[in-house]
Design an enzyme around this catalytic site. Structure first.
Site, short mmCIF file in Angstrom:
data_model
loop_
_atom_site.label_atom_id
_atom_site.label_comp_id
_atom_site.label_asym_id
_atom_site.label_seq_id
_atom_site.Cartn_x
_atom_site.Cartn_y
_atom_site.Cartn_z
N GLU A 94 20.09 -3.64 14.92
CA GLU A 94 19.00 -4.45 15.45
C GLU A 94 19.14 -4.75 16.94
OE1 GLU A 94 16.08 -5.46 14.10
OE2 GLU A 94 16.61 -4.16 12.43
N SER A 363 -18.13 5.41 -18.85
CA SER A 363 -19.32 4.80 -19.46
C SER A 363 -19.30 3.28 -19.43
CB SER A 363 -19.45 5.26 -20.91
OG SER A 363 -19.53 6.66 -20.94
#
Ligand SMILES: [Zn+2]
Ligand SMILES: [Zn+2]
Length: 731
Positions: A94, A363
């Protein structure tokens, strides 16, 4: 000379002025900065010291059912209790110059600002650990330049106040590591079931790798990706020469055992809660949700939720060709979502198949089409002819040639029924007639009506929309059916009734909205009756229970999705089954598992909670109608049912297909053909036929030859007849 001196004096004065004013500005700035710094530090300490609060979810009876724990103090670890492997892994990946800079890294900042200006791109990776700590505690995660400058000044302020080690400790206890884990101790317990002080180098690199994209690199979603990221961290450690070649090799080849997270005590209705959580995070930010002590009062009906989960769990034990199930129950009167299941196991997959998945309803979409047909003036008694119906469409290709597209819908059974009414077509889920209806009313009215029902479908998909090729979510589909259960009125789905902070201050509150009248009460009543027929006599028979139920089944192309949505006057519930990868299921249709799940759930409810009978609409009167002709049924109609017909629009004509047969002719009882002169008189009868259905050939049993034969052996014949007769009597 004079002028030279004067000018020299002027220059000197000017220089003094510059220096003085510079000093003044500098001291003002310094004063301002120290004031700013004091504010930042005070706020930071306050946040750091604040007792972290749990966010609690309550059901509709104000009972808590789900708790999201804040960062508990006992999980806060001082730096000596966090393994050095983890400390250096985090710093390496980092912010490798963490111990050298003063809160910000000028080179990285410059390039970050440059990148922001140029592409408005993400600036992750540009922030130092100190800046990230500022973002985690003091700022909301906006990405603007002024925000970036503020963050930078705050970082400097923290660096002035705290030692590097303190800052690192705060950071490691705060950083987000995916799946609701804040801080390295929580993450270590979650992913490895061990404390952060016992992590190996390989495990440490794994956790450090998560910081960049906690959910993206999550081992739960893609272990390979997480592994690759771990190796990136180890390589970085090696490049910085913070680990030896030997350590590197050992760490890379170390077998890592990823554990499942532990479920906490109150974790009911995980998908329901997570659906709300995503909204809360957007509105109030991560910090309020995780540790901010929100109180969230929801519409969840705990009993119904448990029963839905149990019903699904029970079905999963039986053989199946589907991996996933979703279910939702909504109260049609107000739109309250009472139960929701978004998948078979939240700890395996957080993807919500009830709210986030968009799939073809098949459907199960047809009720929207038929409702649109009613709004366009069609009647349940209108007759369509189910026969092969190809639709052709000329499209202009890029090369200026025309292509003839042919679309010919087929029925599920691959058979054709001939003339049938609109109501009957819906009951048996006839595809050909449904497409004819859409062709007749037009696609735009359907798209508009669907939108009013809360379902957005793109019109360019064409006539297949009649058969549900437009994708939707289960949530929207179920909510659309609430219209039929609620006299044509639609509410928006509601999950949250009230949110307060930990002191009880109301942050938001549900206020009933006026429901949208999507269908007229009369049209809704007609739809309701048609959808009851589906469950009573049609494709939804598996969902029949001890009261009036309306509903519709759906199965998408290739058995990829199967649905059933059913309702009583008080509860609309829908189920979906299928596979995330769209793999076809084996013979599953909406009328099977989904309808059975629906019935199983309803039958578990106390009778009083299954819903009241639907009301009667005084504008209608029931008539028995022939399902073939759509006219008043005669005793000779083979397929007839009760239709509600609007008063004043009653049928005046009787069925002209199945009226009384008026052609009376003499036939032979033995052959069923026209009686001839050779047929014995006792075998001849008079029978009525519809014109065109009468026999046209003469009897082929009592022929001239046989007549002669019989005359020669009359005695024999009589004997054999007699013996036959006797035998028949004996048996
Ligand atoms: Zn008839
Ligand atoms: Zn005969």
């Amino acid at each position: 000379m004079q002028s030279r001196r004067a000018s020299n004096t002027g220059k000197t004065r000017f220089r003094i002025l510059i220096v003085l004013s510079s000093l003044l500005i500098l001291s003002i700035l310094t004063g301002w900065f120290f004031h700013f710094k004091a504010g930042v530090v005070e706020k930071f300490i306050k946040i750091q010291a604040a007792q972290s609060n749990n966010t609690i979810f309550y059901d509709i009876k104000n009972q808590p059912f789900h708790i999201i724990r804040g960062q508990e103090d006992r999980k806060y670890k001082k730096l000596p209790y966090i393994h050095g492997n983890l400390q250096k892994s985090v710093i390496a990946i980092e912010d490798s110059r963490f111990f050298k800079h003063f809160g910000f890294d000028p080179i990285r900042i410059t390039s970050a600002i440059f990148r922001l200006l140029k592409w408005n791109a993400s600036v992750h990776g540009a922030s130092t650990i100190t800046q990230q700590l500022v973002k985690l505690t003091l700022l909301t995660p906006e990405r603007t330049i002024s925000r970036k400058v503020k963050e930078l000044l705050m970082a400097v302020a923290l660096e002035m106040e705290f030692s590097k080690k303190q800052i690192l400790e705060y950071y490691l206890n705060k950083v987000y590591l995916g799946h609701r884990n804040y801080g390295v101790e929580n993450a270590a317990l979650n992913y490895f079931h061990k404390s952060a002080r016992n992590l190996t180098l390989a495990e440490s690199a794994f956790i450090a790798g998560l910081i960049k994209k906690p959910e993206g690199y999550s081992p739960y979603s893609d272990l390979n990706k997480a592994r690759k990221r771990q190796v990136v961290v180890l390589k970085r450690l090696r490049t910085l020469n913070w680990i030896s070649v030997k350590e590197y090799n050992e760490a890379v080849s170390e077998k890592i055992l990823i554990r499942r997270r532990r479920e906490s005590d109150l974790r009911m209705a995980a998908y329901f809660t997570n659906h709300i959580l995503l909204q809360l995070k957007q509105k109030y930010g991560h910090r309020s949700v995780y540790g901010g002590g929100l109180r969230v009062y929801t519409t969840l009906d705990r009993d119904l939720q448990q029963k839905m989960e149990q019903t699904i769990a029970k079905r999963l034990q039986a053989p199946k060709s589907f991996e996933q199930v979703a279910g939702i129950s909504i109260d049609p009167q107000n739109g309250f979502v009472k139960a929701l299941v978004g998948g078979v196991d939240f700890s395996q997959s957080e993807f919500n198949r009830a709210t986030q998945a968009r799939r073809q309803p098949g459907s199960a979409f047809k009720p929207i089409l038929y409702a649109t047909a009613l709004t366009r003036g069609l009647l349940p008694t209108d007759v369509f002819i189910d026969e092969p119906t190809p639709y052709t469409n000329l499209t202009l290709l890029e090369n200026e040639e025309e292509e003839l597209e042919v679309y010919e819908p087929t029925n599920f059974s691959n058979e054709h029924l001939g003339p049938i009414t609109l109501s009957y077509a819906l009951r048996v889920s006839n595809n050909v007639v449904s497409v004819q209806i859409l062709d007749k009313i037009g696609i735009s009215p359907l798209v508009r009506t669907a939108r009013r029902f809360g379902i957005n479908i793109p019109g360019q998909q064409g006539l297949c929309l009649a058969l549900g090729c437009g994708e939707t979510s289960l949530l929207n589909l179920v909510n659309a059916y609430t219209v039929f259960a609620n006299q044509g009125k639609k509410n928006e789905p509601v999950f949250i009734l009230r949110v307060t902070d930990s002191t009880g201050k109301i942050l938001e509150e549900y206020k009933p909205q006026k429901a949208l009248q999507v269908l007229s009460e009369d049209q809704s009543y007609q739809m309701n009756r048609m959808l009851q027929n589906v469950v009573n006599y049609g494709t939804g028979r598996a969902a029949k229970i001890d009261r009036e139920v309306g509903g519709k089944t759906g199965t998408s192309d290739g058995y990829r999705d199967a649905w059933f949505v059913g309702y009583t006057s008080d509860l609309v519930t829908g189920f979906w089954i299928g596979n995330d990868d769209n793999k076809p299921m084996d013979g599953e249709v909406g009328g099977r598992t989904p309808a059975r799940l629906w019935k199983a759930l309803m039958q578990q409810l106390p009778k009083s909670e299954r819903g009241q009978e639907f009301g009667i609409n005084e504008n209608f009167e029931d008539f028995e109608i022939c399902d073939t002709s759509g006219k008043a049924a005669t005793p000779w109609c083979p397929q007839k049912s009760w239709y509600p017909l609007k008063k004043g629009l009653e049928p005046i004509e009787f069925c002209d297909v199945h009226n009384e047969p008026n052609l009376e002719i003499q036939i032979c009882r033995v052959s069923g053909l026209l009686a001839s002169q050779y047929c014995p008189i006792e075998d001849i009868e008079s029978k009525k036929f519809y014109e065109g259905t009468e026999p046209t050939a003469f009897c082929n049993i009592h022929t001239a030859e046989q007549h002669l034969q019989n005359n020669y052996s009359e005695e024999e014949h009589q004997q054999s007849t007699n013996s036959n007769y006797l035998e028949m009597e004996i048996y």
